[in-house]
Write a protein that holds these residues in place. Structure first.
Motif, PDB file in Angstrom:
ATOM      1  N   LEU A 199       0.795  -1.087   0.008  1.00  0.00           N
ATOM      2  CA  LEU A 199       0.098   0.096   0.011  1.00  0.00           C
ATOM      3  C   LEU A 199       0.858   1.282   0.081  1.00  0.00           C
ATOM      4  CD1 LEU A 199      -2.909   0.122   0.024  1.00  0.00           C
ATOM      5  CD2 LEU A 199      -3.167   0.585   2.447  1.00  0.00           C
ATOM      6  N   GLY A 200       1.944   1.116   0.696  1.00  0.00           N
ATOM      7  CA  GLY A 200       2.896   2.279   0.591  1.00  0.00           C
ATOM      8  C   GLY A 200       3.732   2.424  -0.677  1.00  0.00           C
ATOM      9  N   ALA A 201       3.978   1.266  -1.103  1.00  0.00           N
ATOM     10  CA  ALA A 201       4.417   1.481  -2.686  1.00  0.00           C
ATOM     11  C   ALA A 201       3.675   1.904  -3.589  1.00  0.00           C
ATOM     12  CB  ALA A 201       5.028   0.120  -2.695  1.00  0.00           C
ATOM     13  N   ALA A 202       2.327   1.674  -3.377  1.00  0.00           N
ATOM     14  CA  ALA A 202       1.280   2.028  -4.190  1.00  0.00           C
ATOM     15  C   ALA A 202       1.380   3.691  -4.092  1.00  0.00           C
ATOM     16  CB  ALA A 202      -0.055   1.530  -4.117  1.00  0.00           C
ATOM     17  N   ALA A 203       1.167   4.321  -2.952  1.00  0.00           N
ATOM     18  CA  ALA A 203       1.479   5.654  -2.394  1.00  0.00           C
ATOM     19  C   ALA A 203       2.469   6.312  -3.093  1.00  0.00           C
ATOM     20  CB  ALA A 203       1.108   5.871  -1.186  1.00  0.00           C
ATOM     21  N   LEU A 204       3.449   5.839  -3.133  1.00  0.00           N
ATOM     22  CA  LEU A 204       4.774   6.207  -3.661  1.00  0.00           C
ATOM     23  C   LEU A 204       4.662   6.559  -5.157  1.00  0.00           C
ATOM     24  CD1 LEU A 204       7.822   4.545  -1.604  1.00  0.00           C
ATOM     25  CD2 LEU A 204       7.110   6.961  -1.544  1.00  0.00           C
ATOM     26  N   VAL A 205       4.063   5.342  -5.853  1.00  0.00           N
ATOM     27  CA  VAL A 205       3.924   5.689  -7.216  1.00  0.00           C
ATOM     28  C   VAL A 205       2.976   6.614  -7.735  1.00  0.00           C
ATOM     29  CG1 VAL A 205       3.205   4.192  -9.407  1.00  0.00           C
ATOM     30  CG2 VAL A 205       4.667   2.962  -7.541  1.00  0.00           C
ATOM     31  N   CYS A 207       2.372   9.283  -6.078  1.00  0.00           N
ATOM     32  CA  CYS A 207       3.203  10.571  -6.072  1.00  0.00           C
ATOM     33  C   CYS A 207       4.042  10.635  -6.989  1.00  0.00           C
ATOM     34  CB  CYS A 207       4.012  10.675  -4.588  1.00  0.00           C
ATOM     35  SG  CYS A 207       3.153  10.601  -3.102  1.00  0.00           S
ATOM     36  N   ALA A 208       4.734   9.742  -7.610  1.00  0.00           N
ATOM     37  CA  ALA A 208       5.425   9.974  -8.855  1.00  0.00           C
ATOM     38  C   ALA A 208       4.613  10.413 -10.040  1.00  0.00           C
ATOM     39  CB  ALA A 208       6.086   8.682  -9.167  1.00  0.00           C
ATOM     40  N   LEU A 209       3.252  10.028 -10.001  1.00  0.00           N
ATOM     41  CA  LEU A 209       2.425  10.193 -11.158  1.00  0.00           C
ATOM     42  C   LEU A 209       1.836  11.603 -11.108  1.00  0.00           C
ATOM     43  CD1 LEU A 209       0.256   7.060 -11.432  1.00  0.00           C
ATOM     44  CD2 LEU A 209       1.567   7.924 -13.152  1.00  0.00           C
ATOM     45  N   ASN A 213       2.670  15.014 -13.480  1.00  0.00           N
ATOM     46  CA  ASN A 213       1.475  15.871 -13.877  1.00  0.00           C
ATOM     47  C   ASN A 213       1.971  17.417 -13.463  1.00  0.00           C
ATOM     48  OD1 ASN A 213      -0.788  17.696 -13.308  1.00  0.00           O
ATOM     49  ND2 ASN A 213      -1.920  15.844 -14.019  1.00  0.00           N
ATOM     50  N   LYS A 214       2.272  17.492 -12.319  1.00  0.00           N
ATOM     51  CA  LYS A 214       2.790  19.004 -11.786  1.00  0.00           C
ATOM     52  C   LYS A 214       4.038  19.681 -12.607  1.00  0.00           C
ATOM     53  CE  LYS A 214      -0.418  19.198  -8.626  1.00  0.00           C
ATOM     54  NZ  LYS A 214      -1.614  20.145  -8.973  1.00  0.00           N
ATOM     55  N   THR A 215       4.881  18.670 -12.963  1.00  0.00           N
ATOM     56  CA  THR A 215       5.978  19.190 -13.706  1.00  0.00           C
ATOM     57  C   THR A 215       6.042  19.267 -15.155  1.00  0.00           C
ATOM     58  OG1 THR A 215       7.170  16.888 -13.666  1.00  0.00           O
ATOM     59  CG2 THR A 215       7.635  18.357 -12.131  1.00  0.00           C
ATOM     60  N   GLN A 216       4.632  19.161 -15.494  1.00  0.00           N
ATOM     61  CA  GLN A 216       4.169  19.086 -16.968  1.00  0.00           C
ATOM     62  C   GLN A 216       4.897  17.993 -18.048  1.00  0.00           C
ATOM     63  OE1 GLN A 216       4.596  23.364 -17.794  1.00  0.00           O
ATOM     64  NE2 GLN A 216       2.837  24.028 -16.471  1.00  0.00           N
ATOM     65  N   HIS A 217       4.801  16.960 -17.730  1.00  0.00           N
ATOM     66  CA  HIS A 217       5.257  15.985 -18.701  1.00  0.00           C
ATOM     67  C   HIS A 217       3.909  15.356 -19.684  1.00  0.00           C
ATOM     68  CE1 HIS A 217       8.732  15.883 -15.959  1.00  0.00           C
ATOM     69  NE2 HIS A 217       9.358  15.106 -16.915  1.00  0.00           N
ATOM     70  N   TYR A 218       4.208  15.643 -20.632  1.00  0.00           N
ATOM     71  CA  TYR A 218       2.982  15.408 -21.727  1.00  0.00           C
ATOM     72  C   TYR A 218       3.180  14.114 -22.479  1.00  0.00           C
ATOM     73  CZ  TYR A 218       1.866  20.158 -20.428  1.00  0.00           C
ATOM     74  OH  TYR A 218       1.195  21.185 -19.709  1.00  0.00           O
ATOM     75  N   ARG A 219       4.090  13.248 -22.270  1.00  0.00           N
ATOM     76  CA  ARG A 219       4.198  12.085 -23.093  1.00  0.00           C
ATOM     77  C   ARG A 219       3.574  10.983 -22.337  1.00  0.00           C
ATOM     78  NH1 ARG A 219       9.170   9.707 -23.026  1.00  0.00           N
ATOM     79  NH2 ARG A 219       8.613   8.535 -24.955  1.00  0.00           N
ATOM     80  N   LEU A 220       2.864  10.227 -22.826  1.00  0.00           N
ATOM     81  CA  LEU A 220       1.958   9.109 -22.302  1.00  0.00           C
ATOM     82  C   LEU A 220       2.861   7.958 -21.746  1.00  0.00           C
ATOM     83  CD1 LEU A 220      -1.184   8.640 -24.560  1.00  0.00           C
ATOM     84  CD2 LEU A 220      -1.118   9.712 -22.416  1.00  0.00           C
ATOM     85  N   ALA A 221       4.100   7.607 -22.412  1.00  0.00           N
ATOM     86  CA  ALA A 221       4.793   6.545 -22.051  1.00  0.00           C
ATOM     87  C   ALA A 221       5.176   6.461 -20.398  1.00  0.00           C
ATOM     88  CB  ALA A 221       6.061   6.591 -22.878  1.00  0.00           C
ATOM     89  N   PRO A 222       5.661   7.456 -19.933  1.00  0.00           N
ATOM     90  CA  PRO A 222       5.948   7.411 -18.454  1.00  0.00           C
ATOM     91  C   PRO A 222       4.799   7.279 -17.427  1.00  0.00           C
ATOM     92  CG  PRO A 222       6.220   9.687 -19.064  1.00  0.00           C
ATOM     93  CD  PRO A 222       6.082   8.798 -19.982  1.00  0.00           C
ATOM     94  N   ALA A 249      -6.097   7.866 -14.524  1.00  0.00           N
ATOM     95  CA  ALA A 249      -6.856   8.804 -15.086  1.00  0.00           C
ATOM     96  C   ALA A 249      -6.656  10.094 -14.569  1.00  0.00           C
ATOM     97  CB  ALA A 249      -8.110   8.371 -15.418  1.00  0.00           C
ATOM     98  N   PHE A 250      -6.905  10.310 -13.211  1.00  0.00           N
ATOM     99  CA  PHE A 250      -6.881  11.811 -12.522  1.00  0.00           C
ATOM    100  C   PHE A 250      -5.650  12.140 -12.712  1.00  0.00           C
ATOM    101  CE2 PHE A 250     -11.187  10.546 -11.650  1.00  0.00           C
ATOM    102  CZ  PHE A 250     -11.515  11.694 -11.295  1.00  0.00           C
ATOM    103  N   THR A 251      -4.392  11.406 -12.819  1.00  0.00           N
ATOM    104  CA  THR A 251      -3.020  12.177 -12.762  1.00  0.00           C
ATOM    105  C   THR A 251      -2.587  12.339 -14.141  1.00  0.00           C
ATOM    106  OG1 THR A 251      -2.181   9.963 -13.009  1.00  0.00           O
ATOM    107  CG2 THR A 251      -2.249  10.888 -10.790  1.00  0.00           C
ATOM    108  N   ILE A 252      -3.313  12.043 -15.363  1.00  0.00           N
ATOM    109  CA  ILE A 252      -2.628  12.259 -16.791  1.00  0.00           C
ATOM    110  C   ILE A 252      -3.257  13.717 -16.931  1.00  0.00           C
ATOM    111  CG2 ILE A 252      -3.093  11.547 -19.083  1.00  0.00           C
ATOM    112  CD1 ILE A 252      -3.663   8.979 -18.260  1.00  0.00           C
ATOM    113  N   PRO A 253      -2.473  14.617 -17.354  1.00  0.00           N
ATOM    114  CA  PRO A 253      -2.646  16.005 -17.759  1.00  0.00           C
ATOM    115  C   PRO A 253      -3.940  16.177 -18.631  1.00  0.00           C
ATOM    116  CG  PRO A 253      -0.485  15.571 -17.947  1.00  0.00           C
ATOM    117  CD  PRO A 253      -1.097  14.400 -17.669  1.00  0.00           C
ATOM    118  N   ALA A 254      -4.811  17.076 -18.206  1.00  0.00           N
ATOM    119  CA  ALA A 254      -5.886  17.350 -19.370  1.00  0.00           C
ATOM    120  C   ALA A 254      -5.674  18.509 -20.115  1.00  0.00           C
ATOM    121  CB  ALA A 254      -7.103  17.631 -18.207  1.00  0.00           C
ATOM    122  N   LYS A 255      -4.361  19.114 -19.759  1.00  0.00           N
ATOM    123  CA  LYS A 255      -4.005  20.102 -20.772  1.00  0.00           C
ATOM    124  C   LYS A 255      -2.984  19.872 -21.542  1.00  0.00           C
ATOM    125  CE  LYS A 255      -4.710  23.458 -16.729  1.00  0.00           C
ATOM    126  NZ  LYS A 255      -3.843  24.500 -15.942  1.00  0.00           N
TER     127      LYS A 255
END
Length: 452
Positions: A199-205, A207-209, A213-222, A249-255
């Motif tokens: 569960l902690g590992a899922a939380a870390l992943v 956070c990475a997602l 999003n916050k650092t504006q990565h727009y490629r789908l691969a990562p 879905a909620f971490t993939i950028p909508a912009k």
């Protein structure tokens, strides 16, 4: 059309036309719902023939997913229900995020009536189920509360322009809110005891997602790679792994990654450069400067479409025409051979699910809507009357996909209860679809007036 004729030869134009036809088919909710229904019918037929044993043996075949020492063991059936359905939940999450960003859920006041009607359409079916099962299989209370958005809207679309747009919007918003409640029910009530490490590992992943999003990565691969890792962590944690799709879905950028207000000016600067570098007498392979410039334009134009929409386009057709039919075939294996039909038909689970869907949904949806309107808390949408709200309530009883998924989670080891639940879901969904279609056909005899 003239521009297309100038760009492509006859063969390429025909390919584009065929692609457009396929896109229209893929976007047709009625066709995708019909494919899923045919898969369910095939499953019921197969389950009651000699082919059942071979199919059942195949579904119990063990699979292993992972890398190196990090592996997870599951059967083919579990792979369909936990992994493939996580992709379906990814599509559901994308639709939810779209509605919350620019759709019906953006305006809380406008969305309040159908969203609260969805609450009524969840509470009453659950209560009816518990009335029948107060002394028995209470864990199945959430089975009759889910509405299959694709199936239900597909049935509604058969009426064409006779259904006012207000009804479609009301029903769509209600079904989306219904999905939200079902997702929450699965997360809260139908997971195993969570493993703190995973569960902690899922939380870390997660956070990475969020960081991507916050650092504006727009490629789908990562996002895709981390999404797979998130699914693995959630599968190992004991929390239902399909929820990984919603989180992704909620971490993939909508912009989009382009300043759209400057795009036209930039294209205006690029076009003369492309024209200068193109030589219509030379082979394209020899025009290095031209192809480099066009590649740059392609990269920029690719980023105009937000990653969220790109992901939706990537998975929507496979979900609707491959994953959901496979899910329907795997989970609609209702074997009635050797079953005492009187026992099945009178079983509390069968009665609770069937009447929860068929009576609970319309009573809950109509009752909550009626109360909110009469109390002046909200008002009916434009061109929508009470007869149409009743019709929406009946169609809300179509609860195929999510209901079947919850039935497997509610009764993981009780085979007869699962059989009773699935039989009731199939019967209830078909009954609700037929009654809803007939009722809406009667009250919507003429084309609906245009919304002003």
């Amino acid at each position: 059309m003239a521009a297309t004729e100038q760009l492509f030869n006859v063969r390429e134009r025909k390919r584009f036309e065929r692609h457009d036809i396929w896109e229209r088919i893929a976007e047709n909710g009625t066709i995708s719902a019909a494919v899923m229904v045919f898969a369910a019918i095939a499953a019921v037929i197969c389950a009651n023939t000699d082919a059942y044993e071979a199919v059942h043996h195949f579904l119990e075949t063990p699979l292993y997913v992972g890398l190196g020492n990090l592996t997870a063991g599951l059967t083919v059936e579990l792979f369909v229900n936990d992994f493939l359905m996580a992709i379906f939940f990814l599509l559901v999450g994308i639709e939810l995020k779209y509605e919350m960003t620019v759709g019906e859920l953006k305006n809380p006041r406008q969305a309040m009536l159908p969203m609260l009607a969805a609450v009524g359409g969840v509470v009453v079916p659950a209560c009816i189920y518990l009335i029948f099962n107060h002394a028995g299989a209470r864990n199945g209370w959430a089975i009759p509360m889910a509405t299959d958005i694709a199936f239900a809207l597909g049935v509604l679309s058969l009426l064409g322009n006779r259904v006012p747009n207000g009804v479609r919007v009301f029903f769509s918003t209600l079904a989306i809110a219904d999905d939200l409640i079902s997702i929450a029910a699965i997360a809260i009530f139908y997971g195993q005891s969570p493993n703190p490490f995973w569960l902690g590992a899922a939380a870390l992943v997660t956070c990475a997602l969020v960081w991507l999003n916050k650092t504006q990565h727009y490629r789908l691969a990562p996002y895709s790679v981390l999404g797979l890792l998130l699914w693995f962590c959630m599968f190992k944690s004991g929390v239902h792994a399909t929820l990984a799709g919603v989180i992704l879905a909620f971490t993939i950028p909508a912009k989009c990654g382009v300043k759209l207000d400057s795009l036209t000016d930039w294209l205006g600067e690029c076009l003369p450069l492309l024209d200068d570098r193109y030589d219509d007498e030379a082979h394209i392979l020899g025009q290095h400067d031209f192809t480099v410039s066009t590649t740059k334009v392609e990269r920029v134009m690719h980023r105009v479409t937000p990653p969220l929409i790109r992901m939706e386009r990537l998975i929507s057709t496979p979900v609707n025409f491959v994953i959901l039919p496979i899910f329907a075939f795997v989970n609609a294996q209702v074997r009635l051979v050797g079953v005492d039909m009187s026992t099945l038909l009178t079983d509390p689970v069968t009665l609770g699910v069937y009447f929860g869907m068929l009576l609970g949904k319309p009573i809950g949806i109509f009752g909550m809507t009626f109360a909110l309107v009469k109390l002046k808390i909200s008002e009916l949408p434009h061109n929508v009357n009470w007869h149409m709200i009743a019709g929406v309530g009946i169609l809300g009883g179509i609860g195929f996909t999510m209901s079947i998924l919850i039935s497997g989670l509610a009764f993981p080891t009780a085979q007869f209860e699962v059989l009773a639940a699935k039989a009731a879901i199939l019967a209830g969904s078909v009954t609700a679809a037929v009654l809803g279609m007939i009722y809406m056909s009667v009250i919507c005899k003429h084309p609906a007036p245009k919304d002003e």
